[in-house]
Scaffold this motif. Structure first.
Motif, mmCIF file in Angstrom:
data_model
loop_
_atom_site.group_PDB
_atom_site.id
_atom_site.type_symbol
_atom_site.label_atom_id
_atom_site.label_comp_id
_atom_site.label_asym_id
_atom_site.label_seq_id
_atom_site.Cartn_x
_atom_site.Cartn_y
_atom_site.Cartn_z
ATOM 1 N N UNK A 83 65.672 7.782 -13.434
ATOM 2 C CA UNK A 83 66.043 8.747 -14.471
ATOM 3 C C UNK A 83 67.355 8.341 -15.151
ATOM 4 N N UNK A 84 68.195 7.603 -14.412
ATOM 5 C CA UNK A 84 69.495 7.240 -14.968
ATOM 6 C C UNK A 84 70.003 5.977 -14.286
ATOM 7 N N UNK A 85 70.615 5.088 -15.061
ATOM 8 C CA UNK A 85 71.325 3.917 -14.542
ATOM 9 C C UNK A 85 72.780 4.028 -14.959
ATOM 10 N N UNK A 86 73.694 3.836 -14.000
ATOM 11 C CA UNK A 86 75.125 3.908 -14.296
ATOM 12 C C UNK A 86 75.831 2.693 -13.710
ATOM 13 N N UNK A 87 76.973 2.353 -14.280
ATOM 14 C CA UNK A 87 77.751 1.219 -13.797
ATOM 15 C C UNK A 87 78.567 1.581 -12.568
ATOM 16 N N UNK A 88 78.885 2.868 -12.408
ATOM 17 C CA UNK A 88 79.649 3.323 -11.254
ATOM 18 C C UNK A 88 79.517 4.840 -11.129
ATOM 19 N N UNK A 89 80.133 5.383 -10.095
ATOM 20 C CA UNK A 89 80.001 6.816 -9.837
ATOM 21 C C UNK A 89 80.800 7.661 -10.813
ATOM 22 N N UNK A 90 81.850 7.091 -11.380
ATOM 23 C CA UNK A 90 82.616 7.822 -12.387
ATOM 24 C C UNK A 90 81.753 8.102 -13.611
ATOM 25 N N UNK A 91 80.941 7.125 -13.996
ATOM 26 C CA UNK A 91 80.047 7.323 -15.134
ATOM 27 C C UNK A 91 79.020 8.407 -14.827
ATOM 28 N N UNK A 92 78.491 8.402 -13.606
ATOM 29 C CA UNK A 92 77.525 9.427 -13.220
ATOM 30 C C UNK A 92 78.154 10.821 -13.325
ATOM 31 N N UNK A 93 79.340 11.002 -12.764
ATOM 32 C CA UNK A 93 79.982 12.321 -12.780
ATOM 33 C C UNK A 93 80.304 12.773 -14.198
ATOM 34 N N UNK A 94 80.735 11.826 -15.028
ATOM 35 C CA UNK A 94 81.039 12.173 -16.415
ATOM 36 C C UNK A 94 79.791 12.639 -17.144
ATOM 37 N N UNK A 95 78.677 11.964 -16.922
ATOM 38 C CA UNK A 95 77.423 12.349 -17.554
ATOM 39 C C UNK A 95 76.930 13.694 -17.065
ATOM 40 N N UNK A 96 77.027 13.930 -15.758
ATOM 41 C CA UNK A 96 76.615 15.222 -15.202
ATOM 42 C C UNK A 96 77.471 16.344 -15.767
ATOM 43 N N UNK A 97 78.770 16.095 -15.856
ATOM 44 C CA UNK A 97 79.675 17.117 -16.371
ATOM 45 C C UNK A 97 79.385 17.421 -17.843
ATOM 46 N N UNK A 98 79.047 16.362 -18.598
ATOM 47 C CA UNK A 98 78.734 16.534 -20.016
ATOM 48 C C UNK A 98 77.473 17.364 -20.207
ATOM 49 N N UNK A 99 76.465 17.056 -19.372
ATOM 50 C CA UNK A 99 75.196 17.792 -19.495
ATOM 51 C C UNK A 99 75.389 19.247 -19.095
ATOM 52 N N UNK A 100 76.150 19.486 -18.026
ATOM 53 C CA UNK A 100 76.364 20.848 -17.527
ATOM 54 C C UNK A 100 77.150 21.686 -18.527
ATOM 55 N N UNK A 101 78.045 21.030 -19.290
ATOM 56 C CA UNK A 101 78.864 21.778 -20.237
ATOM 57 C C UNK A 101 78.134 21.966 -21.565
#
Length: 234
Positions: free
Chosen positions: A216-234
């Motif tokens: 469902x998602x490819x990220x370069x690191x965990x910071x990118x994952x958290x940023x994307x999750x936070x963006x979607x949630x907001x």
């Protein structure tokens, strides 16, 4: 893209997702070698040979298929076999293994790992899901996890769908409500997808995707994952 509305819990791989594994194993091997040099010098000499260590592991794989999902048991038994071959006390295997295991828990987290654990655990029940023998409590990150599921305890390993089901059970959710995060495209991502779990591929080394079904998602690191999750949630 991830369907965040479905997520009720997150499982996360450990080795090579939260920390690099090979520097950790090298330190653990050095710790074991130092212990053997003091307590079992003949075995220490034998154990220096990578060829001998591989021969012992090959024999163990043939003789003890029941241990294939338990890295701790495999390591302990390989040390015992080395002690026997060196005509030293096989009872020393327990102390030697503990020297290895203690060093095995001395990991160096990726720079993004701690903040990611803080973020994910503050929003979802977090489950450690690993084929290895890292101990999140001895490492010092146990406070972030609702549970830890390891192949040495379940008797099977990723990509077996039962591993992901065990993680879902530990979080008291269904597989459809899980999100799994890991670095291995086959063990973590395809295993999760086959179990009906949404998957995030942490591709730190920018490897090409070689499977037909994508995560469902490819990220370069965990910071990118958290940023994307936070963006979607907001």
């Amino acid at each position: 893209m991830i369907d965040t509305k479905r997520i009720r819990a997150v499982s996360i791989d450990l080795d090579d997702t939260l920390w690099p594994i090979w520097p950790t194993i090298e330190r653990a091997e050095a710790g074991l070698q130092a212990w053997l040099a003091t307590h079992a010098p003949n075995t220490a000499t034998l154990h220096k040979s990578a060829e001998t260590r591989q021969a012992i592991r090959t024999q163990l794989n043939q003789d003890r298929p029941d241990l294939q999902h338990d890295f701790s048991a495999l390591r302990r038994e390989s040390i015992r076999m080395a002690l026997i071959r060196s005509e030293e006390d096989p009872a020393l295997a327990e102390g030697a293994f503990e020297a290895f295991f203690a060093a095995r828990q001395q990991v160096e987290l990726y720079d993004d790992a701690l903040a990611a654990l803080e973020y994910l655990s503050s929003r979802y029940p977090l489950v450690a899901l690993s084929n290895g023998n890292a101990d999140v409590h001895r490492i010092g990150i146990g406070r972030f996890f609702r549970a830890s599921v390891a192949s040495r305890e379940t008797g099977f390993a990723k990509p077996d769908a039962r591993m992901f089901q065990a993680a879902a059970d530990a979080a008291d959710v269904t597989c459809a409500a899980m999100l799994h995060v890991g670095d291995d495209s086959a063990l973590d991502v395809m295993g999760a997808l086959d179990a009906g779990v949404q998957a995030v591929w942490v591709n730190r080394e920018r490897k090409p995707w070689t499977h037909e079904q994508p995560p469902q998602l490819e990220v370069a690191d965990l910071a990118e994952l958290c940023a994307l999750l936070q963006e979607v949630r907001s």
